[in-house]
Design an enzyme around this catalytic site. Structure first.
Site, PDB file in Angstrom:
ATOM      1  N   GLU A  54       4.723  -5.048   7.045  1.00  0.00           N
ATOM      2  CA  GLU A  54       4.060  -3.916   8.079  1.00  0.00           C
ATOM      3  C   GLU A  54       4.692  -3.806   9.170  1.00  0.00           C
ATOM      4  O   GLU A  54       4.294  -2.839   9.774  1.00  0.00           O
ATOM      5  CB  GLU A  54       2.585  -4.360   7.915  1.00  0.00           C
ATOM      6  CG  GLU A  54       1.681  -4.355   6.503  1.00  0.00           C
ATOM      7  CD  GLU A  54       2.004  -5.444   5.661  1.00  0.00           C
ATOM      8  OE1 GLU A  54       2.747  -6.299   5.910  1.00  0.00           O
ATOM      9  OE2 GLU A  54       1.206  -5.475   4.854  1.00  0.00           O
ATOM     10  N   ALA A 112       0.781  -1.101  -0.100  1.00  0.00           N
ATOM     11  CA  ALA A 112      -0.050  -0.047  -0.032  1.00  0.00           C
ATOM     12  C   ALA A 112       0.889   1.236  -0.071  1.00  0.00           C
ATOM     13  O   ALA A 112       2.099   1.186   0.466  1.00  0.00           O
ATOM     14  CB  ALA A 112      -0.914   0.028   1.388  1.00  0.00           C
ATOM     15  N   GLU A 169      -0.446  -9.226  -0.733  1.00  0.00           N
ATOM     16  CA  GLU A 169      -1.738  -9.450  -0.477  1.00  0.00           C
ATOM     17  C   GLU A 169      -2.496  -9.311  -1.739  1.00  0.00           C
ATOM     18  O   GLU A 169      -3.689 -10.171  -1.979  1.00  0.00           O
ATOM     19  CB  GLU A 169      -2.273  -8.302   0.560  1.00  0.00           C
ATOM     20  CG  GLU A 169      -1.641  -8.616   1.968  1.00  0.00           C
ATOM     21  CD  GLU A 169      -1.919  -7.655   2.930  1.00  0.00           C
ATOM     22  OE1 GLU A 169      -1.458  -6.425   2.517  1.00  0.00           O
ATOM     23  OE2 GLU A 169      -2.711  -7.705   3.770  1.00  0.00           O
ATOM     24  N   GLY A 176       0.727  -4.937   0.814  1.00  0.00           N
ATOM     25  CA  GLY A 176      -0.250  -5.066  -0.134  1.00  0.00           C
ATOM     26  C   GLY A 176      -0.107  -5.804  -1.409  1.00  0.00           C
ATOM     27  O   GLY A 176      -1.076  -6.385  -1.948  1.00  0.00           O
TER      28      GLY A 176
END
Ligand code: CAA
Length: 258
Positions: free
Chosen positions: A132, A66, A112, A109
């Site tokens: 993260e 992200a 993911e 992300g």
């Protein structure tokens, strides 16, 4: 100058190739990419002439996570009220088979997003991780749930708690990755598989996906919502502010446990 598109969509017969296109940011997944992946692909997902999606990044990075710069200053209330990342559910719920062709980094992300696809084909250069924890947060796009279902608790805990990366060979050994392919052959082999899948009846490929997913999805929805709420809550901590600010300022973070 031409406006840079956050994702590039190309159609090759019944296969749709989606290229994440923020190379300068290692394809960091910002809100614009998230919305485009839902909105721009939705009509193609419903199109009976489309039989398979291939999602790829650049040679260097599938996606580095992200967009930290976009999130760094957000408060708990903003994250929670926006239900930040919820728009990714749209992409994950597409019924068309999707293959992630991963070259280079698939972190946070990015890993993911790859796991939202039905299978991952990895170049031998691929590196996977959920870093993260280094930013003072946890995975927020389904990683704690999907990674654990795919590779088991031991490996998931190892990756999520240490934040280390694993290479393509380890990712294949632990079941995250369907195939490891020499980097220069990644797209050729992925497109071959995508064309094979797209050549089958869509009802059958849809049924095959639904059936396989049933084996894994018990409780997944609750798990993802639970994970997302925790992710939002971490934006109330000083360590999140520090972890993300340190990344942006290119310095080591000083976590204080608060
Ligand atoms: N968000 C925002 N910008 C990012 C980014 C990210 N996730 N990853 C890389 N970038 C930016 C860098 O800030 C840098 O920008 P500038 O040129 O403006 O300085 C540019 O992309 C190039 O990055 P590097 O110079 O760091 O490139 P590198 O090749 O040396 O390293 C990397 C690549 C190992 C992927 C490194 O960039 C990195 O560690 N990125 C962050 C990985 C990460 O922490 N991901 C998790 C994000 S949080 C998340 O994903 C939450 C969730 O669960 C959904």
């Amino acid at each position: 100058a031409a406006v840079e598109q956050p994702i590039i969509i190309e159609r090759q017969g019944r296969v749709v190739i989606v290229t994440l296109n923020r190379p300068a940011a290692r394809n960091a997944l910002n809100a614009e990419v998230m919305l485009a992946m839902g909105n721009a692909l939705a009509p193609l997902d419903r199109d009976p002439g489309v039989g398979c999606f291939v999602i790829r990044g650049s040679e260097k990075a599938f996606a580095a996570g992200a967009d930290i710069k976009e999130m760094a200053e957000k408060s708990f209330a903003e994250m929670y009220n926006d239900d930040f990342f919820a728009a990714w559910d749209r992409f994950a719920d597409f019924r068309t088979p999707k293959i992630a062709a991963v070259s280079g980094y698939a972190l946070g992300g990015g890993c993911e997003l790859a796991m939202m696809c039905d299978m991952i084909f990895a170049a031998d250069t691929a590196m996977f991780g959920q870093p993260e924890i280094k930013l003072g947060v946890i995975p927020g796009m389904g990683g704690s749930q999907r990674l654990t279902k795919l590779v088991g608790k031991a490996k998931a805990m190892d990756l999520i708690l240490t934040g280390r990366m694993m290479d393509a060979a380890e990712a294949e050994r632990c079941g995250l990755v369907a195939r490891v392919i020499p980097a220069d052959k990644l797209m050729e082999e992925t497109l071959k598989a995508a064309e094979t899948i797209a050549g089958y009846g869509k009802a059958a490929t849809t049924a095959a996906r639904e059936a396989v997913d049933r084996a894994l999805e018990g409780g997944l929805r609750e798990g993802i919502l639970f994970e997302r709420r925790l992710f939002h809550a971490l934006f109330a901590t000083a360590d999140q502010k520090e972890g993300m600010a340190a990344f942006v300022e290119k310095r080591a973070p000083q976590f204080r446990g608060e």
